[in-house]
Write an enzyme that holds these catalytic residues in place. Sequence first.
Site: not given
Length: 278
Positions: A49, A51, A214
């Site tokens: 997945r 974001d 990130r």
Amino acid sequence: MRIALGVSYNGQAYSGWQSQLSGNTVQDHLEAALGRFATHKVATTCAGRTDAGVHGLMQVVHFDTELQRTPSSWVRGTNAFLPPDIAVQWAQPVPEEFHSRFSATARRYAYVLLQSPVRPSVDAGRVGWVFYPMNGGAMERAASYLLGEHDFTSFRASACQAKSPIKTMQRIAITRRGPAAPLHEDERSDLHHFTPCYWRFEFEANAFLHHMIRNIMGCLIAVGQGNQEPEWMLDVLAARSRDAAAPTFSPAGLYFLGPVYDEKWGLPTRTAAYDWLP
């Protein structure tokens, strides 16, 4: 029969990959397009997945159907119902034991970062941005401490649903494209003393935690700009606390390069979407 698809997308307009009530996710649009082409409801399972704002160069999904179509028909037929920033790149029948998530042995991401005194324009939303020059050697030393098996709790978002924070980082590569003259200390007041360039960070691991890359990027940039020493990365790892690391960096330059599968599945390893990436 089971079909695997390679899907690329620009994530700027979407609320991430996973289906939501809003219907504005990549999965929602893909399943709607597949359903229109197949004339029956289609449920997809993805390799990893992403974001909101994160892009995919080769997301791999699988689904089951009784519809018999050639691979090229699945590609062209599904794309006819997709928005222009999502495209199926390839389709291939696979054995029923293939699973896009569980059959993957690793996953790969890239982060593209613009180092420039001026913010992005034509590539806004597709690259991260820093306006101070960075030291590539320092970032490489800091990144080396992340290789191998570690507890990555310090880089884990509070909403992460992974069962364990222990992951194995197999590869980190940092490259620079274009010239970039480092500033002298007395030149920091004039940000136009250096030439813009792009940095590309590639990560490969058996799996990643929510926001892991990130959060790592935030730390690498802190080191690259001289705000922390490379060895600080060891302290962040050892702390096993999100508070020890740098703030989460922008999703704009993050790309899911795709999963890694055993050769026995015979699946493509890249898509045409790779070719433009700095």
